[in-house]
Write an enzyme that holds these catalytic residues in place. Structure first.
Site, mmCIF file in Angstrom:
data_model
loop_
_atom_site.group_PDB
_atom_site.id
_atom_site.type_symbol
_atom_site.label_atom_id
_atom_site.label_comp_id
_atom_site.label_asym_id
_atom_site.label_seq_id
_atom_site.Cartn_x
_atom_site.Cartn_y
_atom_site.Cartn_z
ATOM 1 N N PHE A 3 43.623 21.133 36.095
ATOM 2 C CA PHE A 3 44.545 20.770 37.176
ATOM 3 C C PHE A 3 46.010 20.794 36.746
ATOM 4 C CE2 PHE A 3 40.605 18.241 37.999
ATOM 5 C CZ PHE A 3 40.110 19.052 38.996
ATOM 6 N N LEU B 61 35.684 36.937 46.258
ATOM 7 C CA LEU B 61 35.003 37.487 45.084
ATOM 8 C C LEU B 61 33.646 36.819 44.852
ATOM 9 C CD1 LEU B 61 38.032 37.782 42.627
ATOM 10 C CD2 LEU B 61 37.054 39.545 44.108
ATOM 11 N N LYS C 201 30.329 31.223 46.613
ATOM 12 C CA LYS C 201 29.942 29.886 46.150
ATOM 13 C C LYS C 201 31.081 29.209 45.397
ATOM 14 C CE LYS C 201 25.748 29.028 44.985
ATOM 15 N NZ LYS C 201 24.422 28.970 44.286
ATOM 16 N N LYS D 138 43.192 37.347 46.844
ATOM 17 C CA LYS D 138 44.302 36.446 46.552
ATOM 18 C C LYS D 138 43.751 35.157 45.954
ATOM 19 C CE LYS D 138 45.992 36.838 50.842
ATOM 20 N NZ LYS D 138 46.902 36.791 52.016
ATOM 21 N N GLY D 139 44.640 34.334 45.419
ATOM 22 C CA GLY D 139 44.225 33.089 44.787
ATOM 23 C C GLY D 139 43.706 32.083 45.800
ATOM 24 N N GLY E 272 42.155 28.820 44.309
ATOM 25 C CA GLY E 272 41.880 27.558 43.626
ATOM 26 C C GLY E 272 42.682 26.376 44.115
ATOM 27 N N GLU E 273 43.917 26.598 44.562
ATOM 28 C CA GLU E 273 44.782 25.489 44.964
ATOM 29 C C GLU E 273 44.943 25.356 46.477
ATOM 30 O OE1 GLU E 273 48.037 25.408 41.440
ATOM 31 O OE2 GLU E 273 47.591 27.364 42.294
#
Length: 557
Positions: A63, A438, A441, A509-510, A512-513
């Site tokens: 994080f 991608l 899950k 694209k990202g 995670g955040e």
């Protein structure tokens, strides 16, 4: 609108171990950005980076707290040099809270001006953040405000107060995580003032290009996220006015917010080896902080080389391997994944040459390469040799030519106790568009985790400092309250499939955040819709809510 916030979320009690092999240093630790961390530790110890090796195959939650080298690694390295033996440093929970990075507290002022139709004509977002006197980092609070909504008259500003507290740095979704929850709460107030549904207000203020700059968007699925999220959640059942629904001693309300997070592609390398036995090996110092790097990079290689995933081995987290992007800024999968893709493309060219065909005509499936009527097993084509290629990726023109971001929408239902002010989130829905998915899950897990963090940001998570000396007072999980299982309701995550060719070679694209950016704002807006309490201070703890609660014995209007 003014709002206060300040949160902390970092890793578990840590373990770092170093040893000296002659004049070389080997560091075993929990770090996110190994290619940068090598240079940092080398600089601290006046060593050549070539003589430093960091091994971090399994990082655990990061994080942002593990982006850089911190005290324990330097201490272990110095001790190992002096003692000429391996040294292990163990940090307690209290050590972690006191020594690693925190997210800055913020004081924000938002001003919105709109015409009678709800179209924004003016937008001001000013923020005061803090850090140590010599630190360059400043929480980029207005990062999403720059491109999210229209409004030709704009004032965006971030000022830094220099104070003596723990270092403030990047914590999950720096900028948007704290800035968007405030902006989205302000948008809810505007929707009420002009008498427009909050979803419709946001749709009316989606510009065709980035305001002022005029930069086109690479892709933008905000409208789709708003519509699909609202439909799945049952937004049409929301009462437009607060204090309209009561179940026993609980006021019930709904709120929503937009989500947005900038997209970044960074330098990365990866080596892929197609072995003579028909297996593949992926090697890079890319790290996995629970985001699924092992799975995703293995999938990319497996798909490109026509191999089942159980025949692909992925080795990560060792600086003796090619330098990946690292885990930060939601850029790991798309950057290092693109490097893996490039390496596989070169291997496919070699396979095509061995099969005497053009690479465009090559098809590989289940370990068999085919072109036209000619099909041969990869093991036969390799003829006892390994095909190894190193792929790399760097940001190109599209990084400057387009505004790149991931988008989404949050919808929350809360219950607020009419007597105590306690807030319980009853359900949440999030709809997100971030280019090509991608791995469904792992992507869902990231969005869900971000929404859980949004619950903590909205209701419980807050740093408390001793004003006499700057020390952190609530430096354990007994006093710093993160959501427990009982605090987290049923959460629905909707993944909106799209392709963004400008964002990365993978057209992804990202993600995670993205799931935290604005989530707390939807809960704040739901609290107002439930009981009419409009707070401007996060977290919205019951002592703040109870001061403004309506008469608990009054009948529902």
């Amino acid at each position: 609108m003014k709002c206060l916030s300040g949160t902390f979320r970092n890793h578990c009690p840590g373990l770092t171990e170093t040893r000296r092999d002659g004049d070389h240093l080997v560091l075993h630790g929990s770090y996110q950005m190994l290619s940068y961390n090598v240079k940092e530790i080398a600089d601290c110890l006046s060593m050549s980076p070539k003589k430093v090796r960091i091994i971090a195959p399994y990082v655990g939650g990061g994080f942002g707290s593990k982006l850089g080298i911190t005290h324990e690694a330097v201490a272990a390295a110095i001790a190992a040099k002096e003692l000429q033996r391996p040294v292990r440093v163990v940090m307690t929970r209290q050590h972690v809270f006191q020594t690693v990075m925190r997210r800055s507290e913020t004081r924000q002022r938002v001003r919105l001006a709109a015409d009678a139709t709800g179209k924004l004509i003016g937008l001001g977002h000013e923020a005061l953040v803090s850090n140590l006197p010599d630190e360059d980092f400043a929480e980029p609070v207005t990062q999403a405000t720059e491109f999210l909504y229209s409004g030709e008259n704009r004032l965006l500003e971030v000022k830094v107060a220099r104070i003596s507290r723990m270092t403030a740095g990047s914590v999950r979704a720096p900028g948007e995580a704290v800035g968007m929850q405030v902006l989205e709460a302000a948008m809810d107030e505007l929707a009420e003032a002009v008498g427009i549904d909050p979803v419709e207000l946001r749709k009316r203020n989606m510009p065709d290009k980035v305001p002022v700059e005029g930069t086109p968007y690479s892709s933008r699925m905000l409208a789709e996220a708003l519509d699909q999220g609202a439909s799945a959640f049952g937004w049409d059942q929301r009462n437009a006015k607060p204090c309209q629904r009561r179940e026993g001693e609980w006021w019930i309300g709904m709120g929503m917010a937009s989500a947005a997070r900038v997209n970044m592609l960074v330098d990365a390398e990866a080596r892929v080896t197609l072995k003579a036995d028909g297996t593949a090996l992926v090697e890079t110092d890319q790290t996995d902080i629970g985001t699924g790097s092992y799975a995703i990079l293995g999938q990319i290689a497996g798909e490109m080389l026509g191999l089942p995933i159980d025949r692909v081995k992925v080795m990560l987290g060792d600086t003796s391997l090619p330098a990946g992007a690292g885990s930060g800024g939601s850029f790991g999968a798309i950057s290092t994944g693109s490097a893996v893709m490039r390496a596989c493309e070169d291997i496919r060219k070699r396979i095509a040459k061995a099969l005497d065909c053009d690479a465009e005509d090559l098809d590989i499936k289940d370990g068999v390469a085919s072109a036209g009527d000619d099909s041969r097993a990869l093991t036969d084509l390799l003829d006892g040799k390994d095909f190894a290629e190193t792929g790399s990726i760097k940001p190109g023109k599209t990084a400057k030519d387009y505004s790149q971001a991931s988008y989404g929408a949050f919808f929350a239902e809360v219950a607020v106790n009419a007597f105590t002010g306690e807030t319980r989130v009853r359900r949440m829905t999030g709809a997100f568009g971030f280019g090509r998915v991608l791995n469904a899950k792992t992507a869902r897990s990231q969005c869900l985790g971000g929404m859980v963090w949004g619950i903590g940001s909205a209701l419980t998570e807050e740093l408390a400092f001793d004003l006499r000396d700057g020390h952190l007072v609530n430096h354990d999980l007994a006093e710093y309250h993160v959501p427990a299982h009982a605090d987290v309701p049923a959460i629905e995550v909707i993944l909106l499939e799209e392709r963004d060719a400008a964002a990365s070679p993978l057209q992804a694209k990202g993600v995670g955040e993205l799931g935290i950016c604005g989530a707390a704002g939807s809960i704040a807006n739901a609290i107002y819709n439930a009981c009419g309490v409009r707070l401007r201070s996060f977290p919205m703890t019951l002592d703040k809510v109870i001061e403004q609660l309506p008469d608990p014995f009054a009948k529902v209007a």
